[in-house]
Design an enzyme around this catalytic site. Structure first.
Site, short mmCIF file in Angstrom:
data_model
loop_
_atom_site.label_atom_id
_atom_site.label_comp_id
_atom_site.label_asym_id
_atom_site.label_seq_id
_atom_site.Cartn_x
_atom_site.Cartn_y
_atom_site.Cartn_z
N HIS A 1 35.28 -16.81 28.77
CA HIS A 1 35.70 -17.65 29.89
C HIS A 1 36.06 -16.75 31.07
O HIS A 1 37.09 -16.08 31.07
CB HIS A 1 36.90 -18.50 29.47
CG HIS A 1 37.38 -19.47 30.50
ND1 HIS A 1 37.48 -20.83 30.26
CD2 HIS A 1 37.82 -19.31 31.77
CE1 HIS A 1 37.97 -21.44 31.32
NE2 HIS A 1 38.18 -20.52 32.26
N HIS B 1 37.62 -27.29 31.30
CA HIS B 1 38.98 -26.85 31.60
C HIS B 1 39.91 -28.02 31.25
O HIS B 1 39.81 -29.09 31.87
CB HIS B 1 39.13 -26.54 33.08
CG HIS B 1 38.59 -25.22 33.51
ND1 HIS B 1 37.27 -24.86 33.38
CD2 HIS B 1 39.21 -24.15 34.08
CE1 HIS B 1 37.09 -23.65 33.86
NE2 HIS B 1 38.25 -23.19 34.28
N GLU C 1 45.50 -27.67 32.04
CA GLU C 1 46.05 -26.41 32.54
C GLU C 1 47.32 -26.72 33.34
O GLU C 1 47.37 -26.60 34.56
CB GLU C 1 45.03 -25.68 33.40
CG GLU C 1 45.43 -24.25 33.74
CD GLU C 1 44.37 -23.52 34.53
OE1 GLU C 1 44.62 -22.35 34.86
OE2 GLU C 1 43.30 -24.09 34.83
N ASP D 1 39.33 -14.89 32.08
CA ASP D 1 39.55 -15.86 33.14
C ASP D 1 39.36 -15.20 34.51
O ASP D 1 38.42 -14.46 34.72
CB ASP D 1 40.93 -16.52 33.01
CG ASP D 1 40.96 -17.93 33.60
OD1 ASP D 1 39.89 -18.48 33.92
OD2 ASP D 1 42.07 -18.49 33.75
#
Length: 462
Positions: free
Chosen positions: A84, A234, A237, A356
């Protein structure tokens, strides 16, 4: 250490994490070679011939005419897999710094930066810079999310396809679309799904809690199923316990009898929910065969910036917390932001960690170094002494989730794509930077010099 230029040589006295070894049919190494349960390392000799691991042995007798290198118990890993990333956002911090450090300010800054700067040249150079870093640090495969709304997909996916072709044989690259899920409800969503299919990527997006969520998720699953695309979301978050999009994604995976691979990233809110709610979600995630990827460094940076979120983590009433916080010019975060990695893994859910964002408004730091990801994750998420069990989170597990059965493991007949560290034990590996690591690709040492930040200087004043 100097690696022989010969096509046939041995790496002697290597410490190899036992969980990263894939044995061939009938091949055994025996349990007696395991040094101890805290340091689950095997002391092995690795024979490399014509770019392939030819054999794994204990105390092999090597003929004098065949070169060998004594690693003196230095650790050997397979090359990393970074599940990711956000290469298209990377290395924009110098022109769009997020001084507030919040998620909302990061969204606004990226949006502004994209509108001003993200033409093909800008995206190409920053993405290429990230790939150079990843390759030099020892990454073998990488998945990047691509901001895809408002025509950006046309620019960025063309850049991605060009880079994928240029890096073929060195890095396996996958692209994932990134848009809010409501984007797929219109005609532009179908166009994007076709663009992702043409790029050989995964369909992905950002589900947000709303009354139309199930219909949005169903639409994405339909688009992916029609095109035989895997999915990557996603999810959750935030520090809001009411965010349960992960559970909705898992339920949809089962409802659609989806046979592709689904990966969900972040899942932060899971760690602030009541135990019974957590168990409901984990049970569905496991049943749906969803893989989870946590992004500890970025979530540590972003989460718990907002004073309002502290009500979920401290016992004092929110009013008292706000009154206390108002006395000071800045506030110490109370929450690490990571998901329930241990609980997911112990429940049998494939669990990975990844880079990320790197040097952009969502995360000011990072260098696309998966060893740093693993090292920081060990500290942030308390991997404690079970390091050997967790090292699959940056190798074998993400490779499987990306569909690469020969990457991220060490075994006879597999490519000699290896990383050689001076650190002999996990305590040594995780205590020093290992900047002097040696990276082998098909048995040959590569140039591990990192690109100079100055390469991007002109983009900062563009």
């Amino acid at each position: 250490m100097k690696i022989p230029g010969a096509s046939h040589y041995w790496l002697k006295n290597a410490h190899v994490p036992s969980t990263l070894i894939q044995l061939a049919d009938g091949e055994t190494l025996g349990e007696s070679e395991l040094l101890n349960p805290i340091e689950p390392l095997l002391l092995l000799d690795i024979e490399i011939r014509d770019g392939v691991i030819h054999s794994l042995q204990q105390s092999a007798t090597v003929p004098d005419e065949i070169p060998s290198v004594d690693l003196q118990r230095g650790m050997v890993w397979p090359c990393f897999v970074d599940l990711h990333t956000h290469l298209d956002k990377g290395h924009t911090w110098g022109r769009s710094p997020n001084l507030a450090g919040t998620f909302d300010s990061a969204l606004a800054l990226v949006s502004s930066d994209r509108e001003k700067h993200w033409d093909a040249e800008d995206v190409y150079r920053r993405m290429e810079f990230g790939l150079k870093c990843s390759y030099a640090h020892g990454t073998r495969a990488l998945r990047t999310h691509i901001d895809s709304a408002n025509g950006q997909a046309k620019i960025s996916l063309e850049v991605f396809k060009a880079l994928k072709a240029e890096w073929q044989g060195r890095l396996e690259l996958q692209a994932v679309s990134l848009v809010p899920l409501d984007y797929f409800m219109g005609a532009e969503g179908e166009v994007l799904a076709n663009q992702i299919a043409e790029a050989g990527g995964c369909l992905g997006g950002l589900p947000l809690m709303n009354e139309d969520l199930e219909r949005q998720i169903d639409r994405v699953f339909e688009l992916a199923g029609d095109r035989q695309l895997n999915l990557d979301f996603h999810t959750d978050e935030s520090g809001n316990p009411a965010d349960i999009t992960l559970r909705h994604i898992a339920a949809a995976t089962l409802r659609h009898e989806f046979t592709g691979q689904v990966v969900c990233g972040h899942c932060c809110s899971l760690s602030v929910q009541p135990a019974e709610e957590v168990q409901k979600t984990i049970d569905l995630v496991k049943q749906a065969r969803i893989g989870i990827v946590s992004l500890p460094m970025c979530n540590l940076y972003l989460q718990d910036r907002n004073q309002q979120t502290s009500q979920h983590f401290l016992y004092a009433p929110l009013e008292q917390q706000l009154a206390f916080n108002s006395k000071f010019p800045s506030r110490t975060p109370r929450w690490r932001g990571v998901t329930l990695l241990h609980e997911l893994k112990h429940s049998g859910v494939p669990t990975a960690v990844a880079s990320d964002n790197c040097r952009d408004p969502f995360h000011a730091f990072g260098d696309h170094d998966v060893l740093e990801v693993f090292t920081q994750s060990a500290k942030i998420a308390h991997f404690n002494a079970a390091y050997g069990d967790w090292c699959t989170a940056v190798t074998t597990t993400p490779a499987d989730l990306m569909g690469f059965p020969t990457i991220g493991r060490i075994g006879t007949g597999l490519p000699a794509d290896l990383i050689l560290f001076r650190g002999r034990y996990f305590s040594e590996l995780l205590s020093r930077s290992q900047h002097d690591r040696v990276v082998l690709r098909q048995g040959k040492a590569i140039d591990t010099a990192l690109p100079d930040y100055a390469e991007l200087d002109d983009l900062l004043v563009k």
